[in-house]
Enzyme design. Structure first.
Site, PDB file in Angstrom:
ATOM      1  N   GLU A 265       0.839  -1.208   0.000  1.00 63.12           N
ATOM      2  CA  GLU A 265       0.000   0.000   0.000  1.00 63.12           C
ATOM      3  C   GLU A 265       0.868   1.250   0.000  1.00 63.12           C
ATOM      4  O   GLU A 265       1.820   1.321   0.786  1.00 63.12           O
ATOM      5  CB  GLU A 265      -0.913  -0.012   1.224  1.00 63.12           C
ATOM      6  CG  GLU A 265      -1.898  -1.176   1.165  1.00 63.12           C
ATOM      7  CD  GLU A 265      -2.792  -1.306   2.398  1.00 63.12           C
ATOM      8  OE1 GLU A 265      -2.665  -0.479   3.327  1.00 63.12           O
ATOM      9  OE2 GLU A 265      -3.598  -2.229   2.428  1.00 63.12           O
ATOM     10  N   HIS A 284      -7.529   1.790   2.100  1.00 73.02           N
ATOM     11  CA  HIS A 284      -7.366   1.379   3.500  1.00 73.02           C
ATOM     12  C   HIS A 284      -7.963   2.430   4.464  1.00 73.02           C
ATOM     13  O   HIS A 284      -7.264   2.953   5.337  1.00 73.02           O
ATOM     14  CB  HIS A 284      -5.887   1.124   3.839  1.00 73.02           C
ATOM     15  CG  HIS A 284      -5.706   0.293   5.078  1.00 73.02           C
ATOM     16  ND1 HIS A 284      -4.684  -0.594   5.255  1.00 73.02           N
ATOM     17  CD2 HIS A 284      -6.436   0.221   6.227  1.00 73.02           C
ATOM     18  CE1 HIS A 284      -4.772  -1.165   6.446  1.00 73.02           C
ATOM     19  NE2 HIS A 284      -5.848  -0.671   7.064  1.00 73.02           N
TER      20      HIS A 284
HETATM   21  N1  LIG Z   1      -9.332  -2.015   6.755  1.00 72.27           N
HETATM   22  C1  LIG Z   1      -9.126  -1.512   7.945  1.00 72.27           C
HETATM   23  O1  LIG Z   1      -9.012  -0.300   8.109  1.00 72.27           O
HETATM   24  C2  LIG Z   1      -9.052  -2.409   9.137  1.00 72.27           C
HETATM   25  C3  LIG Z   1      -8.635  -3.710   9.037  1.00 72.27           C
HETATM   26  N2  LIG Z   1      -8.588  -4.514  10.147  1.00 72.27           N
HETATM   27  C4  LIG Z   1      -8.158  -5.912  10.000  1.00 72.27           C
HETATM   28  O2  LIG Z   1      -9.227  -6.759  10.416  1.00 72.27           O
HETATM   29  C5  LIG Z   1      -8.701  -7.807  11.219  1.00 72.27           C
HETATM   30  C6  LIG Z   1      -9.786  -8.322  12.151  1.00 72.27           C
HETATM   31  O3  LIG Z   1     -10.082  -7.337  13.124  1.00 72.27           O
HETATM   32  P1  LIG Z   1     -11.021  -7.675  14.376  1.00 72.27           P
HETATM   33  O4  LIG Z   1     -12.290  -8.278  13.933  1.00 72.27           O
HETATM   34  O5  LIG Z   1     -11.074  -6.446  15.203  1.00 72.27           O
HETATM   35  O6  LIG Z   1     -10.131  -8.791  15.094  1.00 72.27           O
HETATM   36  P2  LIG Z   1     -10.605  -9.891  16.124  1.00 72.27           P
HETATM   37  O7  LIG Z   1      -9.367 -10.403  16.776  1.00 72.27           O
HETATM   38  O8  LIG Z   1     -11.712  -9.391  16.976  1.00 72.27           O
HETATM   39  O9  LIG Z   1     -11.229 -11.032  15.173  1.00 72.27           O
HETATM   40  C7  LIG Z   1     -10.469 -11.851  14.341  1.00 72.27           C
HETATM   41  C8  LIG Z   1     -11.108 -13.232  14.378  1.00 72.27           C
HETATM   42  O10 LIG Z   1     -10.457 -14.065  13.442  1.00 72.27           O
HETATM   43  C9  LIG Z   1     -10.204 -15.326  14.073  1.00 72.27           C
HETATM   44  N3  LIG Z   1      -9.114 -15.992  13.391  1.00 72.27           N
HETATM   45  C10 LIG Z   1      -7.780 -15.826  13.546  1.00 72.27           C
HETATM   46  N4  LIG Z   1      -7.105 -16.633  12.717  1.00 72.27           N
HETATM   47  C11 LIG Z   1      -8.034 -17.328  12.012  1.00 72.27           C
HETATM   48  C12 LIG Z   1      -7.953 -18.314  11.000  1.00 72.27           C
HETATM   49  N5  LIG Z   1      -6.772 -18.767  10.564  1.00 72.27           N
HETATM   50  N6  LIG Z   1      -9.113 -18.812  10.493  1.00 72.27           N
HETATM   51  C13 LIG Z   1     -10.303 -18.405  10.950  1.00 72.27           C
HETATM   52  N7  LIG Z   1     -10.450 -17.465  11.941  1.00 72.27           N
HETATM   53  C14 LIG Z   1      -9.321 -16.935  12.443  1.00 72.27           C
HETATM   54  C15 LIG Z   1      -9.889 -14.952  15.488  1.00 72.27           C
HETATM   55  O11 LIG Z   1      -9.991 -16.062  16.362  1.00 72.27           O
HETATM   56  P3  LIG Z   1      -9.068 -16.052  17.710  1.00 72.27           P
HETATM   57  O12 LIG Z   1      -9.421 -14.805  18.460  1.00 72.27           O
HETATM   58  O13 LIG Z   1      -9.467 -17.312  18.382  1.00 72.27           O
HETATM   59  O14 LIG Z   1      -7.651 -16.020  17.215  1.00 72.27           O
HETATM   60  C16 LIG Z   1     -10.954 -13.899  15.759  1.00 72.27           C
HETATM   61  O15 LIG Z   1     -12.186 -14.483  16.143  1.00 72.27           O
HETATM   62  C17 LIG Z   1      -7.491  -7.150  11.918  1.00 72.27           C
HETATM   63  O16 LIG Z   1      -6.550  -8.115  12.327  1.00 72.27           O
HETATM   64  C18 LIG Z   1      -6.944  -6.233  10.866  1.00 72.27           C
HETATM   65  O17 LIG Z   1      -5.997  -6.920  10.076  1.00 72.27           O
HETATM   66  C19 LIG Z   1      -8.967  -4.063  11.369  1.00 72.27           C
HETATM   67  C20 LIG Z   1      -9.398  -2.773  11.515  1.00 72.27           C
HETATM   68  C21 LIG Z   1      -9.421  -1.828  10.437  1.00 72.27           C
HETATM   69  O1  LIG Z   2      -7.158  -1.276  12.889  1.00 74.91           O
HETATM   70  C1  LIG Z   2      -6.461  -1.621  11.936  1.00 74.91           C
HETATM   71  O2  LIG Z   2      -5.763  -2.637  11.955  1.00 74.91           O
HETATM   72  C2  LIG Z   2      -6.441  -0.811  10.738  1.00 74.91           C
HETATM   73  O3  LIG Z   2      -6.034  -1.259   9.701  1.00 74.91           O
HETATM   74  C3  LIG Z   2      -6.964   0.561  10.860  1.00 74.91           C
HETATM   75  O4  LIG Z   2      -6.088   1.481  10.466  1.00 74.91           O
END
Ligand SMILES: NC(=O)C1=CN([C@@H]2O[C@H](COP(=O)(O)OP(=O)(O)OC[C@H]3O[C@@H](n4cnc5c(N)ncnc54)[C@H](OP(=O)(O)O)[C@@H]3O)[C@@H](O)[C@H]2O)C=CC1
Ligand SMILES: O=C(O)C(=O)CO
Length: 328
Positions: A265, A284
């Site tokens: 990115e 993003h």
């Molecule tokens: N575009 C953007 O601006 C943003 C992007 N993101 C991305 O979104 C992702 C998710 O965020 P969020 O929902 O808050 O995170 P969470 O930790 O709340 O949720 C992630 C989920 O994925 C599960 N998980 C992990 N590995 C695997 C796998 N191999 N297969 C299936 N499930 C899996 C986790 O399980 P467990 O907890 O048991 O490991 C958890 O339940 C972040 O890690 C980030 O990369 C986040 C915020 C902003």
């Molecule tokens: O929360 C995250 O991981 C994001 O990508 C937001 O900037």
């Protein structure tokens, strides 16, 4: 006086209380030069040797940067993904890495739907066609009655699920974690990965990028998706093999894809996806609506102050193994 370097431009420009939280706790707040979204490497090299904490956005904190930052005690990421911070190097240098869970899931969920509706209702294509003098009333794809497959049912996956149900969609999910009360309350069925891909009209990614998930969406994964389905990625670009996605779109196996994130990115000019059909992009911005930015900035500031004042903010610390014996 302890000092904190503020990385992300969007945080530096925040009107919210995060600066006051830091200054009232006795911090010198340092704004680096430059108007890029992430602090330049030159500015990092200039400031990191002297600061006690840094608020991190899209900056990559690599081992060489920890090595020139002997005073650094905290790297506070505004957001939840911390894949750009080298955790073993942070641990080796006694730097606590914090994130801001609970501050941006609604924002990302709204972005996922912005991308999805743009695809199913051809918003971008129609807009461009009308500007070019066209009036091509192409068929609109309804969401109601369709199945959404969530890969990752954490904070963001759950926020997407409730919005999907408001659109009349059935929601299924694949997640490594245990089935929770949320699943039962919202009637969400857990499926194995292949079963989810076969069942879903829309697949939306909400897992972190890890050793297990990197390049998860490859030719095999895409071939298991239903013909004519959509892919959404508002998680991390590292989850998707971009050339394989391009091939699936060119072959019209997928009807479209909505991407907020890329492997690199911003995407490089030759990126294979930039010329592929039926794509909608955003830069993003999923997690960065104005409310989320304000909440992320405030939570990051409070985590830094807690650590400085001897409280351990377990909810935001990524690697709890440092807690014993850690001092500012
Ligand atoms: N575009 C953007 O601006 C943003 C992007 N993101 C991305 O979104 C992702 C998710 O965020 P969020 O929902 O808050 O995170 P969470 O930790 O709340 O949720 C992630 C989920 O994925 C599960 N998980 C992990 N590995 C695997 C796998 N191999 N297969 C299936 N499930 C899996 C986790 O399980 P467990 O907890 O048991 O490991 C958890 O339940 C972040 O890690 C980030 O990369 C986040 C915020 C902003
Ligand atoms: O929360 C995250 O991981 C994001 O990508 C937001 O900037």
């Amino acid at each position: 006086m302890p000092s904190v370097l503020i990385g992300p431009l969007l945080i530096r420009n925040q009107p919210g209380p995060f600066r006051t939280i830091l200054t009232e706790a006795g911090f010198d707040v340092i704004d680096p030069a430059g108007e890029d979204n992430a602090v330049s490497r030159d500015e990092l090299v200039k400031h990191l040797p002297h600061v006690d904490a840094m608020v991190v956005g899209a900056e990559r904190l690599t081992p060489d940067l920890f090595a020139i930052a002997p005073k650094l005690r905290v790297a506070a990421r505004t957001g939840v993904g911390y894949d750009m911070v080298d955790l073993p190097a942070a641990r080796a240098h006694g730097v606590v890495v914090t994130i801001t869970p609970g501050t941006n899931q609604e924002s990302v969920a709204e972005q996922a739907f912005a991308l999805l509706l743009s695809l199913t209702r051809s918003v971008v294509r129609n807009h461009e066609a009308i500007r070019d003098g066209g009036w091509d009333r192409r068929m609109v794809v309804p969401l109601r009655g369709k199945t959404l497959g969530l890969i990752g049912l954490g904070r963001i996956g759950r926020a997407v699920a409730t919005r999907a149900q408001a659109f009349g969609m059935r929601v299924v999910a694949h997640d490594v974690g245990p089935v929770t009360e949320f699943d039962a309350q919202h009637g969400i069925e857990r499926l194995g990965l292949d079963a989810l891909l076969a069942a879903s009209h829309v697949v939306s990614l909400h897992v972190p990028v890890t050793e297990e998930t990197r390049n998860l969406v490859d030719a095999r994964f895409l071939s298991k998706m239903r013909p004519g389905s959509y892919l959404l990625n508002t998680a991390r670009g590292g989850l998707v093999v971009e050339a394989d996605l391009r091939d699936a779109l060119v072959a019209e196996h997928l009807a479209g894809a909505g991407l907020d994130v890329f492997q690199i990115e911003p995407p490089e000019p030759g990126n294979v996806l930039l010329s592929a059909p039926n794509l909608v992009f955003s830069p993003h911005v999923g997690g960065t609506d104005s409310q989320s930015m304000s909440d992320m900035a405030e939570m990051a500031a409070r985590c830094i102050v807690d650590l400085h004042q001897g409280r351990w903010p377990a909810a935001c610390v990524v690697d709890g193994s440092l807690q014993n014996g850690w001092k500012w």
